[in-house]
Scaffold this motif. Structure first.
Motif, PDB file in Angstrom:
ATOM      1  N   THR A  87      -5.366  17.552   3.020  1.00 26.01           N
ATOM      2  CA  THR A  87      -5.519  18.893   3.593  1.00 26.01           C
ATOM      3  C   THR A  87      -6.925  19.167   4.111  1.00 26.01           C
ATOM      4  OG1 THR A  87      -6.030  19.854   1.416  1.00 26.01           O
ATOM      5  CG2 THR A  87      -3.718  19.796   2.067  1.00 26.01           C
ATOM      6  N   ASP A  88      -7.797  18.165   4.068  1.00 27.58           N
ATOM      7  CA  ASP A  88      -9.196  18.391   4.438  1.00 27.58           C
ATOM      8  C   ASP A  88      -9.539  18.016   5.880  1.00 27.58           C
ATOM      9  OD1 ASP A  88      -9.543  19.213   1.870  1.00 27.58           O
ATOM     10  OD2 ASP A  88     -10.807  17.540   1.229  1.00 27.58           O
ATOM     11  N   HIS A  89      -8.714  17.192   6.513  1.00 26.36           N
ATOM     12  CA  HIS A  89      -9.050  16.678   7.836  1.00 26.36           C
ATOM     13  C   HIS A  89      -7.801  16.529   8.697  1.00 26.36           C
ATOM     14  CE1 HIS A  89     -12.987  15.688   6.167  1.00 26.36           C
ATOM     15  NE2 HIS A  89     -12.364  15.057   5.176  1.00 26.36           N
ATOM     16  N   PRO A  90      -7.965  16.458  10.008  1.00 30.54           N
ATOM     17  CA  PRO A  90      -6.821  16.164  10.880  1.00 30.54           C
ATOM     18  C   PRO A  90      -6.358  14.723  10.688  1.00 30.54           C
ATOM     19  CG  PRO A  90      -8.848  16.266  12.154  1.00 30.54           C
ATOM     20  CD  PRO A  90      -9.191  16.731  10.786  1.00 30.54           C
ATOM     21  N   ILE A  91      -5.142  14.435  11.157  1.00 28.29           N
ATOM     22  CA  ILE A  91      -4.530  13.126  10.972  1.00 28.29           C
ATOM     23  C   ILE A  91      -5.410  12.003  11.511  1.00 28.29           C
ATOM     24  CG2 ILE A  91      -2.589  11.688  11.738  1.00 28.29           C
ATOM     25  CD1 ILE A  91      -0.859  14.276  11.548  1.00 28.29           C
ATOM     26  N   GLU A  92      -6.012  12.230  12.675  1.00 28.08           N
ATOM     27  CA  GLU A  92      -6.841  11.194  13.295  1.00 28.08           C
ATOM     28  C   GLU A  92      -8.020  10.790  12.411  1.00 28.08           C
ATOM     29  OE1 GLU A  92      -5.123  13.829  16.572  1.00 28.08           O
ATOM     30  OE2 GLU A  92      -6.005  14.079  14.573  1.00 28.08           O
ATOM     31  N   GLU A  93      -8.511  11.723  11.597  1.00 25.78           N
ATOM     32  CA  GLU A  93      -9.648  11.436  10.722  1.00 25.78           C
ATOM     33  C   GLU A  93      -9.224  10.973   9.336  1.00 25.78           C
ATOM     34  OE1 GLU A  93     -12.385  14.719  10.639  1.00 25.78           O
ATOM     35  OE2 GLU A  93     -12.312  14.991  12.817  1.00 25.78           O
ATOM     36  N   LEU A  94      -7.969  11.174   8.994  1.00 24.53           N
ATOM     37  CA  LEU A  94      -7.477  10.766   7.680  1.00 24.53           C
ATOM     38  C   LEU A  94      -7.061   9.304   7.643  1.00 24.53           C
ATOM     39  CD1 LEU A  94      -5.180  13.817   6.748  1.00 24.53           C
ATOM     40  CD2 LEU A  94      -7.294  13.160   5.576  1.00 24.53           C
ATOM     41  N   ALA A  95      -6.471   8.833   8.740  1.00 23.13           N
ATOM     42  CA  ALA A  95      -5.822   7.520   8.736  1.00 23.13           C
ATOM     43  C   ALA A  95      -6.767   6.374   8.383  1.00 23.13           C
ATOM     44  CB  ALA A  95      -5.156   7.272  10.084  1.00 23.13           C
ATOM     45  N   HIS A 133       5.325   8.349   1.949  1.00 21.63           N
ATOM     46  CA  HIS A 133       6.106   9.584   1.843  1.00 21.63           C
ATOM     47  C   HIS A 133       5.571  10.595   2.839  1.00 21.63           C
ATOM     48  CE1 HIS A 133       7.016  13.594  -0.242  1.00 21.63           C
ATOM     49  NE2 HIS A 133       8.166  13.143   0.224  1.00 21.63           N
ATOM     50  N   SER A 134       6.450  11.143   3.659  1.00 21.72           N
ATOM     51  CA  SER A 134       6.138  12.253   4.555  1.00 21.72           C
ATOM     52  C   SER A 134       4.922  11.951   5.448  1.00 21.72           C
ATOM     53  CB  SER A 134       5.931  13.520   3.729  1.00 21.72           C
ATOM     54  OG  SER A 134       5.961  14.669   4.531  1.00 21.72           O
ATOM     55  N   LEU A 135       3.834  12.715   5.294  1.00 18.72           N
ATOM     56  CA  LEU A 135       2.629  12.533   6.105  1.00 18.72           C
ATOM     57  C   LEU A 135       2.098  11.111   6.037  1.00 18.72           C
ATOM     58  CD1 LEU A 135       0.169  13.542   7.779  1.00 18.72           C
ATOM     59  CD2 LEU A 135      -0.845  14.319   5.612  1.00 18.72           C
ATOM     60  N   GLY A 136       2.276  10.451   4.905  1.00 14.45           N
ATOM     61  CA  GLY A 136       1.785   9.082   4.759  1.00 14.45           C
ATOM     62  C   GLY A 136       2.305   8.161   5.847  1.00 14.45           C
ATOM     63  N   GLY A 137       3.560   8.367   6.247  1.00 12.88           N
ATOM     64  CA  GLY A 137       4.131   7.557   7.318  1.00 12.88           C
ATOM     65  C   GLY A 137       3.475   7.809   8.659  1.00 12.88           C
ATOM     66  N   ILE A 138       3.062   9.036   8.891  1.00  8.52           N
ATOM     67  CA  ILE A 138       2.388   9.378  10.143  1.00  8.52           C
ATOM     68  C   ILE A 138       0.994   8.766  10.173  1.00  8.52           C
ATOM     69  CG2 ILE A 138       1.751  11.257  11.703  1.00  8.52           C
ATOM     70  CD1 ILE A 138       4.792  10.921  11.036  1.00  8.52           C
ATOM     71  N   GLY A 160      -1.591  19.678   8.408  1.00  9.33           N
ATOM     72  CA  GLY A 160      -0.358  20.445   8.283  1.00  9.33           C
ATOM     73  C   GLY A 160       0.079  21.033   9.610  1.00  9.33           C
ATOM     74  N   LEU A 161      -0.873  21.556  10.368  1.00 10.59           N
ATOM     75  CA  LEU A 161      -0.559  22.135  11.677  1.00 10.59           C
ATOM     76  C   LEU A 161      -0.141  21.072  12.681  1.00 10.59           C
ATOM     77  CD1 LEU A 161      -3.421  24.775  12.078  1.00 10.59           C
ATOM     78  CD2 LEU A 161      -1.011  25.215  11.582  1.00 10.59           C
ATOM     79  N   GLN A 162      -0.550  19.832  12.462  1.00 12.18           N
ATOM     80  CA  GLN A 162      -0.235  18.752  13.410  1.00 12.18           C
ATOM     81  C   GLN A 162       1.147  18.142  13.179  1.00 12.18           C
ATOM     82  OE1 GLN A 162      -3.807  16.385  12.503  1.00 12.18           O
ATOM     83  NE2 GLN A 162      -4.438  16.669  14.638  1.00 12.18           N
ATOM     84  N   LEU A 163       1.880  18.653  12.217  1.00 17.81           N
ATOM     85  CA  LEU A 163       3.190  18.089  11.891  1.00 17.81           C
ATOM     86  C   LEU A 163       4.347  18.887  12.467  1.00 17.81           C
ATOM     87  CD1 LEU A 163       2.638  16.987   8.180  1.00 17.81           C
ATOM     88  CD2 LEU A 163       2.560  15.582  10.238  1.00 17.81           C
ATOM     89  N   GLY A 164       4.048  19.790  13.411  1.00 21.83           N
ATOM     90  CA  GLY A 164       5.107  20.557  14.057  1.00 21.83           C
ATOM     91  C   GLY A 164       5.745  19.782  15.200  1.00 21.83           C
ATOM     92  N   THR A 165       6.508  20.486  16.012  1.00 24.11           N
ATOM     93  CA  THR A 165       7.181  19.836  17.146  1.00 24.11           C
ATOM     94  C   THR A 165       6.581  20.255  18.484  1.00 24.11           C
ATOM     95  OG1 THR A 165       8.853  21.583  17.437  1.00 24.11           O
ATOM     96  CG2 THR A 165       9.333  19.874  15.813  1.00 24.11           C
ATOM     97  N   ILE A 208       0.859  -1.190   0.000  1.00 21.35           N
ATOM     98  CA  ILE A 208       0.000   0.000   0.000  1.00 21.35           C
ATOM     99  C   ILE A 208       0.888   1.231   0.000  1.00 21.35           C
ATOM    100  CG2 ILE A 208      -1.721   1.308   1.309  1.00 21.35           C
ATOM    101  CD1 ILE A 208      -2.653  -1.384   2.488  1.00 21.35           C
ATOM    102  N   LEU A 209       0.659   2.139  -0.943  1.00 24.74           N
ATOM    103  CA  LEU A 209       1.439   3.365  -1.050  1.00 24.74           C
ATOM    104  C   LEU A 209       0.612   4.559  -0.585  1.00 24.74           C
ATOM    105  CD1 LEU A 209       2.007   1.517  -3.899  1.00 24.74           C
ATOM    106  CD2 LEU A 209       3.912   3.119  -3.951  1.00 24.74           C
ATOM    107  N   LEU A 210       1.210   5.397   0.249  1.00 27.00           N
ATOM    108  CA  LEU A 210       0.537   6.579   0.786  1.00 27.00           C
ATOM    109  C   LEU A 210       1.384   7.823   0.546  1.00 27.00           C
ATOM    110  CD1 LEU A 210      -0.618   5.053   4.192  1.00 27.00           C
ATOM    111  CD2 LEU A 210      -2.131   5.787   2.358  1.00 27.00           C
ATOM    112  N   HIS A 211       0.832   8.780  -0.163  1.00 24.24           N
ATOM    113  CA  HIS A 211       1.540  10.008  -0.508  1.00 24.24           C
ATOM    114  C   HIS A 211       1.610  10.981   0.664  1.00 24.24           C
ATOM    115  CE1 HIS A 211      -2.227  12.300  -0.710  1.00 24.24           C
ATOM    116  NE2 HIS A 211      -2.760  11.250  -1.337  1.00 24.24           N
ATOM    117  N   GLY A 212       2.266  12.097   0.432  1.00 22.45           N
ATOM    118  CA  GLY A 212       2.452  13.094   1.475  1.00 22.45           C
ATOM    119  C   GLY A 212       1.433  14.218   1.446  1.00 22.45           C
ATOM    120  N   LEU A 213       1.653  15.198   2.304  1.00 29.29           N
ATOM    121  CA  LEU A 213       0.746  16.335   2.461  1.00 29.29           C
ATOM    122  C   LEU A 213       0.659  17.160   1.180  1.00 29.29           C
ATOM    123  CD1 LEU A 213      -0.971  17.962   4.539  1.00 29.29           C
ATOM    124  CD2 LEU A 213       1.095  19.295   5.011  1.00 29.29           C
ATOM    125  N   GLY A 214      -0.578  17.420   0.759  1.00 29.62           N
ATOM    126  CA  GLY A 214      -0.796  18.254  -0.420  1.00 29.62           C
ATOM    127  C   GLY A 214      -0.514  17.557  -1.739  1.00 29.62           C
TER     128      GLY A 214
END
Length: 234
Positions: free
Chosen positions: A61-69, A91-96, A143-148, A27-33
């Motif tokens: 870009t439409d939902h928070p990570i918890e709702e995307l996964a 790639h990127s967000l896909g891993g999260i 996007g906002l959830q990918l900070g530190t 399964i391949l998952l792309h990154g943000l945007g």
């Protein structure tokens, strides 16, 4: 008479090999945007060596990570249900998203995960630009959830309890963003931030965050990891 059995013998010898290749799904998952189009070159190469592939598009870009996964991964798993093994290449967000999903759901036949440029400890780029007008409009809640900082989802997900290999880029085409990231980075994520406690292997490559998933040498390393559970150091 003996020669008449040769084609049958050869077919029997190679049948288990073919069946084994087809029993593993990726399964391949792309990154943000991005979209599944950004993973097409990767998908084609992985399919060419015998894996079944499912290249997912999801509204990053439409939902928070918890709702995307869940909505991104569950239907893809359904497409892999006839296979003995399930793998992920992200790639990127896909891993999260994979980390988020696995924190809630156990995949019994999960084999290996390969992450490209994952912000596993968050990205300082988000810390610096998250409050700028238009950032949330363009990159959404995820996007906002990918900070530190306090909103960081990656930093809350804990160690990996699955087989994961991570590739980090060491080159940047955006020097402005690189100034926001400490030490060596790929233009958006530092090498250090890609690392994850419990990871099985980690490899640095001279590629950028934006284009690493299309790099032929990266693709070769991904395939090597899927087959062997480690990156090639040759």
């Amino acid at each position: 008479m003996k020669n008449s059995f040769l084609p049958l013998l050869l077919s029997l010898l190679f049948l288990p090999l073919a069946a084994s290749a087809q029993s593993s799904c990726v399964i391949l998952l792309h990154g943000l945007g991005k979209s599944s189009g950004s993973m097409e070159k990767m998908e084609e190469a992985i399919a060419a060596v015998g894996f079944t592939t499912v290249n997912v598009s999801y509204p990053s870009t439409d939902h928070p990570i918890e709702e995307l996964a869940g909505p991104a991964i569950a239907p893809a798993l359904d497409q892999c249900r006839d296979h003995d093994q399930v793998n992920f290449v992200t790639h990127s967000l896909g891993g999260i998203l994979v980390r988020q999903y696995l924190s809630q759901v156990q995949i019994e036949n999960l084999n290996r995960v390969v992450m490209l440029g994952p912000p596993n400890k968050g990205s300082e780029v988000v810390d610096n630009l998250g409050d700028f007008p238009g950032f949330h409009f363009i990159l959404g809640d995820a996007g906002l959830q990918l900070g530190t900082g306090a909103l960081s989802v990656p930093k809350k997900l804990g160690a990996a309890e699955f087989d994961v290999g991570i590739i980090a880029g060491t080159r940047s085409i955006n020097l402005i963003l690189s100034q926001m990231v400490p030490d060596i980075d790929d233009g958006k994520v530092s090498v250090e931030s890609t690392k994850l406690e419990g990871m099985s292997d980690h490899l640095e490559m001279p590629v950028t965050h934006v284009f690493m998933m299309k790099n032929r040498k990266v693709i070769d390393q991904v395939i090597h990891y899927l087959k062997n559970g480690e990156f090639s150091r040759e």
